[in-house]
Design an enzyme around this catalytic site. Structure first.
Site, PDB file in Angstrom:
ATOM      1  N   HIS A   5     -10.424   6.328  -2.651  1.00 29.06           N
ATOM      2  CA  HIS A   5     -10.146   4.935  -3.009  1.00 29.06           C
ATOM      3  C   HIS A   5     -11.372   4.225  -3.581  1.00 29.06           C
ATOM      4  O   HIS A   5     -12.491   4.442  -3.144  1.00 29.06           O
ATOM      5  CB  HIS A   5      -9.673   4.188  -1.753  1.00 29.06           C
ATOM      6  CG  HIS A   5      -9.349   2.753  -1.965  1.00 29.06           C
ATOM      7  ND1 HIS A   5      -9.927   1.745  -1.229  1.00 29.06           N
ATOM      8  CD2 HIS A   5      -8.501   2.146  -2.837  1.00 29.06           C
ATOM      9  CE1 HIS A   5      -9.446   0.579  -1.625  1.00 29.06           C
ATOM     10  NE2 HIS A   5      -8.582   0.801  -2.600  1.00 29.06           N
ATOM     11  N   HIS A  41     -14.120  -3.709  -8.615  1.00 31.87           N
ATOM     12  CA  HIS A  41     -13.129  -4.282  -7.710  1.00 31.87           C
ATOM     13  C   HIS A  41     -13.492  -5.708  -7.339  1.00 31.87           C
ATOM     14  O   HIS A  41     -12.703  -6.629  -7.530  1.00 31.87           O
ATOM     15  CB  HIS A  41     -12.989  -3.419  -6.446  1.00 31.87           C
ATOM     16  CG  HIS A  41     -11.821  -3.793  -5.597  1.00 31.87           C
ATOM     17  ND1 HIS A  41     -11.778  -4.955  -4.845  1.00 31.87           N
ATOM     18  CD2 HIS A  41     -10.635  -3.165  -5.379  1.00 31.87           C
ATOM     19  CE1 HIS A  41     -10.621  -5.026  -4.208  1.00 31.87           C
ATOM     20  NE2 HIS A  41      -9.910  -3.957  -4.511  1.00 31.87           N
TER      21      HIS A  41
END
Length: 276
Positions: A5, A41
Site C-alpha cells: 500500500h 498521498h
C-alpha cells in the site's frame, strides 16, 4: 496478490519488493486541469506511515518499466501488478476526460516506451463511479495512439465501497465487461470490526456466480492484522492490500492456507477467475 500500500517513492518500492510483494498501489495526483503530475498521498494517510513520499510521474513510470522488463538489469520478477490509485477528487468532468487521455499518453511514452516489453499489469483505480469519464477517455486514447493492444494489460476498479449493482451499470455504460477488480476496505486506523465484511462477502459471492462477468478479482484493503488477513482468506479474496507485505505472505504460507492458496506468479492472469 500481496499488494503493498501507498508505494510513492523508489526507496519504499524497493523495500516492499524485497519483502516479496507481487503488487503495489501508488497514489497519482493531478493538476486542476487533469494533468498527471506525481505520486503522492499526503495527510491524512494510514497509521504508522509517512504520508509525504513523492516522485514525478514520468520518472516513476520509467522506473517501473525498468523493473518489469525482462533482461533489464533492474528487473524484479515478482512485480506483477500496479494499482494506480487516482486522486481525482474535485476535478471537473472536462479535467477527468483530460486526465484519462494524458495518463494513457504517459504510460505509452514512459512505461511501454515503444518496445512494449515491460510486462506489469495496471489497475486503473477510480475513487467514484461519478468519475467514470476518466476511464472512458483513457480507453479511447489507448486506441487512438495505437496502443490498443496494451488493453490486455489494463484492468479497472472503483474504490467507493458503493452498491456494486450500481457499479455494474456504470461498467455497462462504459462498455467494460472484463478485466474488472472489485475492492472493499477501510483505513488501517479504524478496526475492521467497525467496517465489517458483509460487502466483501457479497463481492466474492457475486464473483463466483456462474456466468457473471463484471468481477474477475476481489481484494481487501488495508489489512495489517493477522485476524483481518485470515478473515479475508476465509472469504476467498484474490488479494490483500497491506502496509506489511511480508507479514501477509507469512500468513498466506501457513499450512492452513497454503493448501488452498499461494502467492501469484506471472503465469497467473490477474484478469482470470481463480478456481480452487
Amino acid at each position: 496478490f500481496a499488494l503493498a500500500h501507498m508505494v510513492n517513492d523508489f526507496e519504499i518500492l524497493k523495500s516492499y519488493l524485497d519483502e516479496g510483494a507481487n503488487g503495489i498501489e501508488s497514489d497519482i495526483t493531478f493538476s486542476d486541469e487533469g494533468e498527471p503530475e506525481y505520486t503522492f498521498h499526503g495527510v491524512p494517510c494510514d497509521c504508522r506511515r509517512w504520508c509525504d513520499r513523492s516522485v514525478g510521474i514520468d520518472e516513476y513510470l520509467q522506473h517501473l518499466s525498468d523493473l518489469t522488463t525482462p533482461g533489464n538489469p533492474k528487473f524484479r520478477e515478482n512485480l506483477l501488478v500496479v494499482v494506480l490509485d487516482l486522486k481525482l477528487n474535485g476535478l471537473s468532468q472536462d479535467a477527468l476526460r483530460q486526465g484519462g487521455l494524458r495518463l494513457a499518453d504517459k504510460l505509452a511514452a514512459h512505461y511501454w516506451t515503444g518496445n512494449r516489453k515491460a510486462r506489469a499489469y495496471f489497475i486503473i483505480s477510480v475513487p467514484k463511479t461519478s468519475e467514470s469519464e476518466f476511464m472512458r477517455t483513457f480507453r479511447k486514447e489507448l486506441d487512438e495512439i495505437n496502443f490498443g493492444d496494451m488493453s490486455a494489460k489494463i484492468g479497472f476498479d472503483f474504490t467507493d465501497n458503493g452498491d456494486f449493482k450500481e457499479t455494474q451499470k456504470v461498467y455497462e455504460g462504459l462498455g467494460i465487461s472484463e478485466h474488472i477488480w472489485a475492492s472493499d476496505g477501510i483505513t488501517n486506523c479504524i478496526p475492521l470490526l467497525f467496517r465489517g465484511t458483509d460487502r466483501l462477502e457479497d463481492l466474492t459471492r457475486q464473483r463466483d456466480e456462474p456466468g457473471y462477468k463484471y468481477i474477475d478479482k476481489v481484494y481487501a484493503w488495508t489489512y495489517d492484522k493477522e485476524t483481518s488477513v485470515v478473515k479475508a482468506l476465509e472469504l476467498g479474496v484474490d488479494g490483500v492490500m497491506t502496509n506489511y507485505a511480508d507479514f501477509v505472505i507469512k500468513v498466506l504460507n501457513k499450512p492452513e492456507h497454503s493448501s488452498k492458496y499461494r502467492l501469484a506468479t506471472y503465469d497467473d492472469n490477474p484478469f482470470e477467475k481463480f478456481t480452487a
